[in-house]
Design a protein around this motif. Sequence first.
Motif, PDB file in Angstrom:
ATOM      1  N   PRO A  55       0.802  -1.111  -0.242  1.00  0.00           N
ATOM      2  CA  PRO A  55      -0.060  -0.047   0.080  1.00  0.00           C
ATOM      3  C   PRO A  55       0.877   1.236  -0.012  1.00  0.00           C
ATOM      4  N   VAL A  56       0.329   2.352  -0.517  1.00  0.00           N
ATOM      5  CA  VAL A  56       0.705   3.562  -0.538  1.00  0.00           C
ATOM      6  C   VAL A  56      -0.400   4.293   0.355  1.00  0.00           C
ATOM      7  N   THR A  57      -0.208   4.778   1.481  1.00  0.00           N
ATOM      8  CA  THR A  57      -1.132   5.315   2.290  1.00  0.00           C
ATOM      9  C   THR A  57      -1.735   6.611   1.878  1.00  0.00           C
ATOM     10  N   THR A  58      -2.872   6.799   1.774  1.00  0.00           N
ATOM     11  CA  THR A  58      -3.309   7.986   1.686  1.00  0.00           C
ATOM     12  C   THR A  58      -4.192   8.528   2.935  1.00  0.00           C
ATOM     13  N   ARG A  59      -4.575   9.947   2.860  1.00  0.00           N
ATOM     14  CA  ARG A  59      -5.158  10.181   4.039  1.00  0.00           C
ATOM     15  C   ARG A  59      -6.378  11.099   3.858  1.00  0.00           C
ATOM     16  N   GLY A  60      -7.402  11.158   4.777  1.00  0.00           N
ATOM     17  CA  GLY A  60      -8.384  11.855   4.751  1.00  0.00           C
ATOM     18  C   GLY A  60      -8.277  13.489   4.702  1.00  0.00           C
ATOM     19  N   ASP A  61      -7.079  13.648   5.434  1.00  0.00           N
ATOM     20  CA  ASP A  61      -6.961  15.319   5.660  1.00  0.00           C
ATOM     21  C   ASP A  61      -6.419  15.522   4.170  1.00  0.00           C
ATOM     22  N   ASP A  62      -5.880  14.816   3.280  1.00  0.00           N
ATOM     23  CA  ASP A  62      -5.499  15.174   1.893  1.00  0.00           C
ATOM     24  C   ASP A  62      -6.569  14.851   0.789  1.00  0.00           C
ATOM     25  N   GLY A  63      -7.790  14.446   1.370  1.00  0.00           N
ATOM     26  CA  GLY A  63      -9.016  13.937   0.424  1.00  0.00           C
ATOM     27  C   GLY A  63      -8.578  12.753  -0.188  1.00  0.00           C
ATOM     28  N   PHE A  64      -7.740  12.144   0.552  1.00  0.00           N
ATOM     29  CA  PHE A  64      -7.188  10.697  -0.040  1.00  0.00           C
ATOM     30  C   PHE A  64      -6.480  10.926  -1.210  1.00  0.00           C
ATOM     31  N   HIS A  65      -5.998  12.082  -1.576  1.00  0.00           N
ATOM     32  CA  HIS A  65      -5.214  12.145  -2.782  1.00  0.00           C
ATOM     33  C   HIS A  65      -3.812  11.532  -2.924  1.00  0.00           C
ATOM     34  N   LEU A  66      -3.211  11.260  -3.956  1.00  0.00           N
ATOM     35  CA  LEU A  66      -1.747  10.556  -3.894  1.00  0.00           C
ATOM     36  C   LEU A  66      -0.677  11.530  -3.316  1.00  0.00           C
ATOM     37  N   PRO A  67       0.229  10.893  -2.614  1.00  0.00           N
ATOM     38  CA  PRO A  67       1.505  11.434  -2.351  1.00  0.00           C
ATOM     39  C   PRO A  67       2.274  12.065  -3.553  1.00  0.00           C
ATOM     40  N   ALA A  68       3.196  12.771  -3.491  1.00  0.00           N
ATOM     41  CA  ALA A  68       4.158  13.166  -4.622  1.00  0.00           C
ATOM     42  C   ALA A  68       5.044  11.745  -5.112  1.00  0.00           C
ATOM     43  N   ARG A  69       5.462  11.879  -6.315  1.00  0.00           N
ATOM     44  CA  ARG A  69       6.062  10.643  -6.676  1.00  0.00           C
ATOM     45  C   ARG A  69       7.055  10.357  -5.804  1.00  0.00           C
ATOM     46  N   ALA A  70       8.043  10.896  -5.439  1.00  0.00           N
ATOM     47  CA  ALA A  70       8.987  10.211  -4.742  1.00  0.00           C
ATOM     48  C   ALA A  70       8.506   9.496  -3.653  1.00  0.00           C
ATOM     49  N   LEU A  71       7.450   9.863  -2.842  1.00  0.00           N
ATOM     50  CA  LEU A  71       6.812   9.143  -2.048  1.00  0.00           C
ATOM     51  C   LEU A  71       6.138   7.786  -2.153  1.00  0.00           C
ATOM     52  N   PHE A  72       5.459   8.093  -3.765  1.00  0.00           N
ATOM     53  CA  PHE A  72       4.581   6.742  -4.034  1.00  0.00           C
ATOM     54  C   PHE A  72       5.497   5.861  -4.356  1.00  0.00           C
ATOM     55  N   GLU A  73       6.955   6.080  -5.042  1.00  0.00           N
ATOM     56  CA  GLU A  73       7.932   5.229  -5.481  1.00  0.00           C
ATOM     57  C   GLU A  73       8.403   4.311  -4.218  1.00  0.00           C
ATOM     58  N   LYS A  74       8.409   5.075  -3.158  1.00  0.00           N
ATOM     59  CA  LYS A  74       8.934   4.267  -2.043  1.00  0.00           C
ATOM     60  C   LYS A  74       8.244   2.908  -1.864  1.00  0.00           C
ATOM     61  N   ALA A  75       7.014   2.735  -2.239  1.00  0.00           N
ATOM     62  CA  ALA A  75       6.261   1.505  -2.344  1.00  0.00           C
ATOM     63  C   ALA A  75       6.643   0.579  -3.011  1.00  0.00           C
ATOM     64  N   LEU A  76       7.424   0.854  -4.138  1.00  0.00           N
ATOM     65  CA  LEU A  76       7.853  -0.223  -5.090  1.00  0.00           C
ATOM     66  C   LEU A  76       8.991  -1.035  -4.788  1.00  0.00           C
ATOM     67  N   SER A  77       9.014  -2.404  -5.316  1.00  0.00           N
ATOM     68  CA  SER A  77      10.022  -3.114  -4.856  1.00  0.00           C
ATOM     69  C   SER A  77      10.554  -3.738  -6.127  1.00  0.00           C
ATOM     70  N   SER A  78      11.526  -4.508  -6.112  1.00  0.00           N
ATOM     71  CA  SER A  78      12.076  -5.411  -7.192  1.00  0.00           C
ATOM     72  C   SER A  78      10.757  -6.509  -7.615  1.00  0.00           C
ATOM     73  N   ARG A  79       9.981  -6.721  -6.843  1.00  0.00           N
ATOM     74  CA  ARG A  79       8.962  -7.597  -6.918  1.00  0.00           C
ATOM     75  C   ARG A  79       7.687  -7.006  -7.536  1.00  0.00           C
ATOM     76  N   THR A  80       7.619  -5.878  -7.256  1.00  0.00           N
ATOM     77  CA  THR A  80       6.551  -4.852  -7.837  1.00  0.00           C
ATOM     78  C   THR A  80       6.379  -5.333  -9.359  1.00  0.00           C
ATOM     79  N   ARG A  81       5.162  -5.537  -9.898  1.00  0.00           N
ATOM     80  CA  ARG A  81       4.852  -5.902 -11.184  1.00  0.00           C
ATOM     81  C   ARG A  81       3.589  -4.798 -11.986  1.00  0.00           C
ATOM     82  N   ALA A  82       2.866  -4.440 -10.948  1.00  0.00           N
ATOM     83  CA  ALA A  82       1.820  -3.457 -11.495  1.00  0.00           C
ATOM     84  C   ALA A  82       1.404  -2.693 -10.367  1.00  0.00           C
ATOM     85  N   VAL A  83       0.465  -1.539 -10.600  1.00  0.00           N
ATOM     86  CA  VAL A  83       0.005  -0.612  -9.812  1.00  0.00           C
ATOM     87  C   VAL A  83      -1.511  -0.729  -9.985  1.00  0.00           C
ATOM     88  N   ILE A  84      -2.368  -0.783  -8.969  1.00  0.00           N
ATOM     89  CA  ILE A  84      -3.848  -0.658  -9.297  1.00  0.00           C
ATOM     90  C   ILE A  84      -4.138   0.942  -8.817  1.00  0.00           C
TER      91      ILE A  84
END
Lengths: 411, 411
Positions: A139-168
């Motif tokens: 998971p990439v955590t989103t927060r109600g205080d941000d209206g559950f919008h996405l974090p910036a790219r750098a933060l989003f990418e932290k959730a990726l690993s070498s095993r990641t194959r897709a994003v939903i």
Amino acid sequence: MSLEISKRGKNMPASPIRKLTPLADDAKRRGVKVYHLNIGQPDIETPLAMRQRLAAVPNVLAYSPSAGTHEFVAALIGYYESLGLEVTADQVIATTGGSEAILFALLACADEGGEVVLPEPFYTNYSSFAAIAGLTLAPVTTRGDDGFHLPARALFEKALSSRTRAVILCNPNNPTGTVYRPDEVQMVAEVCRDRGLFLIVDEVYRELVYDGRKPASALSLRGFDENVVVVDSLSKRYSACGIRLGALVSRNRALIDAALRMAQGRLSPPGLAQIAGAGMTDLGPEYAAGVTREYEGRRNLLYDALCAIPDVFVRKPEGAFYFVARLPVEDGEAFARFLLEEYALDGATVMVAPAEGFYATPGLGRNEVRIAYVLNQQDLRAAVRVLAGGLAAYRAKESERLGGPSRRLVS
Amino acid sequence: MSLEISKRGKNMPASPIRKLTPLADDAKRRGVKVYHLNIGQPDIETPLAMRQRLAAVPNVLAYSPSAGTHEFVAALIGYYESLGLEVTADQVIATTGGSEAILFALLACADEGGEVVLPEPFYTNYSSFAAIAGLTLAPVTTRGDDGFHLPARALFEKALSSRTRAVILCNPNNPTGTVYRPDEVQMVAEVCRDRGLFLIVDEVYRELVYDGRKPASALSLRGFDENVVVVDSLSKRYSACGIRLGALVSRNRALIDAALRMAQGRLSPPGLAQIAGAGMTDLGPEYAAGVTREYEGRRNLLYDALCAIPDVFVRKPEGAFYFVARLPVEDGEAFARFLLEEYALDGATVMVAPAEGFYATPGLGRNEVRIAYVLNQQDLRAAVRVLAGGLAAYRAKESERLGGPSRRLVS
């Protein structure tokens, strides 16, 4: 000798949306009216244009082609065209609801042991399909205080690993009602392209966007044809959840080819549903506009009503038909149980979905519930009144249990 | 950058029953009539008692309970009762065709890397579901000369390994038409009990048994409640293949509980199908008797006609609506292609399913085809005439190609 079932069978998650259903059934047996705000089953009628096609079905209800009947696929393509999206028949597989499209997409994108990244909170049934496919959800955590919008790219990418194959991405989002901005979708698409990932976009609430927004699709992104896989469904758009008809759409030929072989394995999508579904060609843009207007009115009503309940926090959602509301309780599930087991106002109670099951990160969402606005405005008004009363009663009871009337459970 | 799909996506088997469909479509475009003996899609009408229920569907086509509507599950239980089988509602999950029941059963019985034993030739789509579930199919070869009956226990057990978690029996059998004797089913059940395995019995052809046989079910076995998992479907029994409605039935509570959680993940079985399917309560035993009589007549006709073709070998099948015929050709698929691409008799040709895809053991079944008797007797007669003509033409052509008129391709 007791025979052990598989580990994955044991670990298959129960639906957090449906697991309290026995308590609701008990309440109904006690004569209590239950307002269902827990499940995305709208009260809006399935269009007559669809239902009336069932008056004349063939005498032999035969298998359809595995990717769908010519008639239904043509209707789908016409629908995409009406949104300015160019889709050809060999880019579409008709599926048994959006559910099967998700399963096929996951199976085709990733092998067992792979990982799929997605914003949390997320549609809980992704967990079921990930479990079937042997995949982990990261998971990439989103927060109600941000209206559950996405974090910036750098933060989003932290959730990726070498095993990641897709994003939903689920857009408009279930459970949050968030509609991602074009720059957010573009950011995620670029991450996928740069990192060699599939982008599975669940757009089953495509039309349900408010405040003047226009229905959008990842199929309109330029330069991401290899990455984008769209999950679609007639369930919410046409208030036809029970017919189980959806579609997988992609311009990635290898992926569609794999999905077609999976589709051949299960023979056909539901045939009666395809007969009804083809009726979508009889519905002009005024149909979607009318439905969207209705939900927008409900959202406005519910937003005002929820904001008026002391210590309840919500942002105004931009689409779909859900709120994730933060409540002044420690445990949303305990509160949901209390409503069904112990509370009634003028003979009625309300069922909400505890949000903890929508999060992969342990502990998150405990004080949140998902609320679906799938009732008419009058019932919705009555349901919120019950919710407000129930919340006050629950807080009073908890406060007493914990030994002080003034103790705030959640700051 | 080209994005690689998953290995399992790449390796997902194509349907050997449907893969020649484009050739049949080409033939039709050339104006050739194609008799379809390749697919188990009967020409018999879906009962009016089912179709007419669609004249009055609810205004909101809503989700049903994940295990099926009360009405449909009650109809199923009544049907089992009519066969003397005691089944309760908590032992049944309504599924999207028998297909989904197979998938749920495999997922619940075995973890990835596990093995499932089954007689070959077998229904090819088991391969698709095994691929989705990450399982290997380990075949017990059965032979046309034995009417495709099972080998003795010692030989059967040779297929088992430490990774085996379940046995699949399809009874009556697709593709062979074999009806296993009670002692054969008992033997397999005992193997399963003794070795701690699940016994998945696919009974979608239950009623279609001939020569005075009575419909039987593994649900009547005593002492195997933990092991037995029955896959059922309305498709063949009611000639309703396209509605996609079936069931998983087991008295193993942990298994049903796991399957229910899978079912919750995909929300509901098809709703319109359940409305139609509940119409089965209006059909007395004379319905099944009539259908069985019709198929038995076709079997008799086809058996005589196939036996009359030189060098074709068939045993008289005991149930379902298939023959596996051994032909005097080297490659059944090349012959099937020849029929569609090069041959016509009085403007008609015939489509059969090459049997190689029904075997897991490489090389087996190459000179066999599966023939479904899903046409009325007049069409069936015409189709066999085309088949016989096509076979003679193919042999003549092959014989010429190989440089001698008298060379037998297969002894």
